[in-house]
Design a protein around this motif. Structure first.
Motif, short mmCIF file in Angstrom:
data_model
loop_
_atom_site.label_atom_id
_atom_site.label_comp_id
_atom_site.label_asym_id
_atom_site.label_seq_id
_atom_site.Cartn_x
_atom_site.Cartn_y
_atom_site.Cartn_z
N ARG A 90 0.84 -1.19 0.00
CA ARG A 90 0.00 0.00 0.00
C ARG A 90 0.89 1.25 0.00
N THR A 105 -0.65 -3.83 4.42
CA THR A 105 -1.71 -3.52 5.37
C THR A 105 -2.44 -4.76 5.88
N PHE A 136 -0.91 1.64 7.66
CA PHE A 136 -1.00 2.33 6.37
C PHE A 136 0.05 3.45 6.30
N THR A 155 -4.91 1.40 11.89
CA THR A 155 -6.28 1.86 11.73
C THR A 155 -6.87 2.40 13.04
N HIS A 187 -14.17 3.54 6.34
CA HIS A 187 -12.80 3.70 5.87
C HIS A 187 -11.78 3.38 6.97
N SER A 188 -10.80 2.57 6.62
CA SER A 188 -9.87 2.08 7.64
C SER A 188 -8.47 2.67 7.52
N THR A 189 -8.15 3.33 6.40
CA THR A 189 -6.79 3.82 6.21
C THR A 189 -6.54 5.08 7.05
N ARG A 190 -5.33 5.15 7.62
CA ARG A 190 -4.91 6.34 8.38
C ARG A 190 -3.52 6.73 7.87
N ASP A 191 -3.41 7.92 7.32
CA ASP A 191 -2.09 8.38 6.90
C ASP A 191 -1.55 9.35 7.93
N VAL A 265 -7.07 9.98 2.09
CA VAL A 265 -6.26 8.76 2.16
C VAL A 265 -4.77 9.11 2.11
N LEU A 344 -5.61 7.81 -3.86
CA LEU A 344 -4.96 7.32 -2.65
C LEU A 344 -3.63 8.05 -2.41
#
Length: 438
Positions: A90, A105, A136, A155, A187-191, A265, A344
Motif C-alpha cells: 500500500r 496492510t 497504512f 487503523t 474507511h480504515s486507512t490512516r495516513d 487517504v 490514494l
C-alpha cells in the motif's frame, strides 16, 4: 551535454504535442480514453446535477498480470518491475538513507526494501515489524538525515519504533503514541505526516459511512454543538472522522485540523512551502460523474463540505436543508479528479531524474472505481503546479492497468520518490512495485 539537453527538450515537446487537453464534460471520460500525456481540467461549474446518470455498481475483477504487460508511461520514460510477490503493498515512504518502507496492510506488517548503490537492483527485502493493526501511513521523525523514530498509523492507533538510519528490522517493540483513533466501520486507512516545523503530527481519518447516514441530531442540539466544535464537525460514530487530526509528536494536544473531508487517504506536506495536502475519496451514489475525488491544499480550520455539501456550496440532496448555516463556509478543492477514481497515495516530486518541469509537481495514485458504469482511475496522475500553486489541471502519467471493461491487473496505491529520482508506484492487485524513470 548540449545533445542530451536538446533530446530531453524534444521528448518533452513531443509529449506535449501528443497530449489531449480535455475540459468540462469531456474531461470526465473513462479508462478507454486514458493515456499518458492526456491533460484534464474539471471545474466546479462542469458538474452535472445529482442523479443525472444512475448510480452503478461495477466492481472490477483483478486478474494475473498478462504476460509482457507493463504500465504505460510518457515518451522518454520507462517502467521497470522493481519488486513483486509482496502482500498487498500500500503506502510507500522512502527513508533519508534511501531505504524503501512499504505498508503491507492486510498482513499487518511494514517491509523494508533496499536498492544497490547506483543500481535499481534490490539487495535487501526484510520485514521491519509485524503484528500491527492494518498499518497504512508511515513517517520519519524528526526530519533530516538522522531520524530517531519511524511512526506508523494503524487503523486504530499511532505507534512509533526507535530507529537508526539503515535499520532493516525494528530494534524493539512499538511505543503507542495515540491509542484511540476512531475506527471500525467504513474507511480504515490512516495516513500520517509532520508539519514542516516538526511541531505537529497530522493524522487523516476517513468517515465511517458514505454520506453521513444515521447522524441524527447532535447531543444538546445543533446550536449548542456548533458553538463548541469546529465547523462541520460530526458526532456519533462519525466523531473525529472525515477529518485531519492534529497532535504534538508525543500524541498530546489533540485538535481538529480540518473537517468535512470524507476520506483523506493520502496526506502530504509540500516541501516548497509547508502546505498540507490531501488526496481524497469523495462520496458515492449520486451518479457516474458525482462527486469528483480531489487533491487539494488543506487549510487549518477549513471545512470541505462532507456530508452536507460537496465542491463548494453544492448541497447533497440526501441532506437537503439540514445545514444551511454551512453553505457559505465550504472550501472548494484545488484539483478535481474524475469521480470515483479512488485517489490514494500522494507525493511531491523533488528528484533530479525527471525533466526540470516536473520538479515541485505532485503525483497521486488512483486505485480505481466501482461506483461507475464505465470504470475510471487505475492510473497515476501528475498534479500540475505553477510556482508551487496548483493550476487545477492534472495529467495521466502511468496507465495500462486495465485489461477490459471487467478486468484489471493493477490497482495503484502508493507513490514515492526514490533517492535516485525515480518514481516508485505500488499496486495491491498483483503485489508489485514499479519504478518509473526518465
Amino acid at each position: 551535454m548540449k545533445y542530451a539537453v536538446l533530446t530531453a527538450l524534444l521528448i518533452t515537446w513531443q509529449g506535449a504535442a501528443l497530449a489531449d487537453h480535455l475540459q468540462g464534460s469531456e474531461a470526465f471520460g473513462d479508462w478507454r480514453g486514458d493515456k499518458p500525456g492526456t491533460i484534464r481540467l474539471i471545474r466546479p461549474a462542469d458538474l452535472p446535477k445529482p442523479g443525472a446518470t444512475p448510480s452503478s455498481a461495477n466492481v472490477s475483477r483483478v486478474v494475473a498480470r498478462p504476460q509482457g504487460a507493463t504500465p504505460q508511461v510518457p515518451p522518454g520514460f520507462k517502467a521497470d518491475l522493481f519488486a513483486e510477490g509482496l502482500s498487498g503493498p500500500r503506502i510507500i515512504r522512502v527513508a533519508p538513507n534511501g531505504d524503501i518502507f512499504v505498508a503491507e496492510t492486510r498482513a499487518g506488517r511494514i517491509r523494508v526494501l533496499r536498492q544497490a548503490e547506483g543500481s535499481a537492483r534490490l539487495v535487501a527485502n526484510e520485514k521491519f515489524a509485524g503484528g500491527l493493526h492494518a498499518p497504512f501511513g508511515i513517517a520519519f521523525f524528526p526530519s533530516g538525515d538522522n531520524p530517531q523514530w519511524v511512526y506508523v498509523a494503524n487503523t486504530d492507533s499511532v505507534v512509533r519504533f526507535a530507529y537508526h538510519s539503515g535499520d532493516l528490522k525494528a530494534s524493539g517493540p512499538p511505543q503507542t503514541v495515540v491509542g484511540n483513533l476512531p475506527h471500525g466501520y467504513g474507511h480504515s486507512t490512516r495516513d500520517i505526516a509532520f508539519t514542516a516545523d516538526g511541531k505537529r503530527m497530522l493524522v487523516s481519518v476517513g468517515s465511517a459511512g458514505n454520506d453521513g447516514e444515521g447522524l441524527g441530531s447532535p447531543p444538546g442540539g445543533l446550536a449548542a454543538w456548533s458553538a463548541r466544535h469546529a465547523v462541520g464537525a460530526a458526532w456519533g460514530n462519525e466523531t473525529d472522522r472525515a477529518a485531519v487530526l492534529s497532535f504534538d509528536p508525543g500524541g498530546k494536544d489533540k485538535r481538529l485540523f480540518a473537517t468535512g473531508i470524507r476520506n483523506c487517504v493520502g496526506l502530504a506536506v509540500q516541501q516548497a512551502n509547508g502546505a498540507v495536502w490531501c488526496s481524497t475519496n469523495e462520496r458515492d451514489g449520486l451518479g457516474d460523474n458525482l462527486v469528483p475525488d480531489y487533491v487539494t491544499r488543506v487549510r487549518e480550520s477549513g471545512f470541505y463540505g462532507w456530508p452536507w455539501f460537496y465542491i463548494g456550496a453544492n448541497e447533497d440532496p440526501r441532506h437537503a436543508g439540514a445545514r444551511r448555516d454551512l453553505k457559505d463556509k465550504v472550501a472548494v478543492p484545488d484539483v478535481l479528479l474524475q469521480a470515483h477514481s479512488a485517489s490514494l497515495g500522494l507525493a511531491f516530486y523533488q528528484g533530479d531524474n525527471f525533466p526540470a518541469d516536473y520538479r515541485g509537481d505532485a503525483f497521486a495514485a488512483e486505485h480505481g472505481s466501482w461506483n461507475r458504469s464505465k470504470r475510471t482511475g487505475y492510473k497515476v496522475v501528475r498534479i500540475r503546479m505553477k510556482d508551487g500553486v496548483p493550476t487545477g489541471e492534472y495529467e495521466d502519467f502511468v496507465t495500462g492497468f486495465v485489461v477490459n471493461d471487467s478486468e484489471v491487473w493493477g490497482r495503484p496505491v502508493g507513490v514515492a520518490v526514490a533517492r535516485d529520482g525515480a518514481l516508485l508506484v505500488s499496486e495491491d492487485g498483483n503485489g508489485t512495485i514499479w519504478r518509473i524513470s526518465h
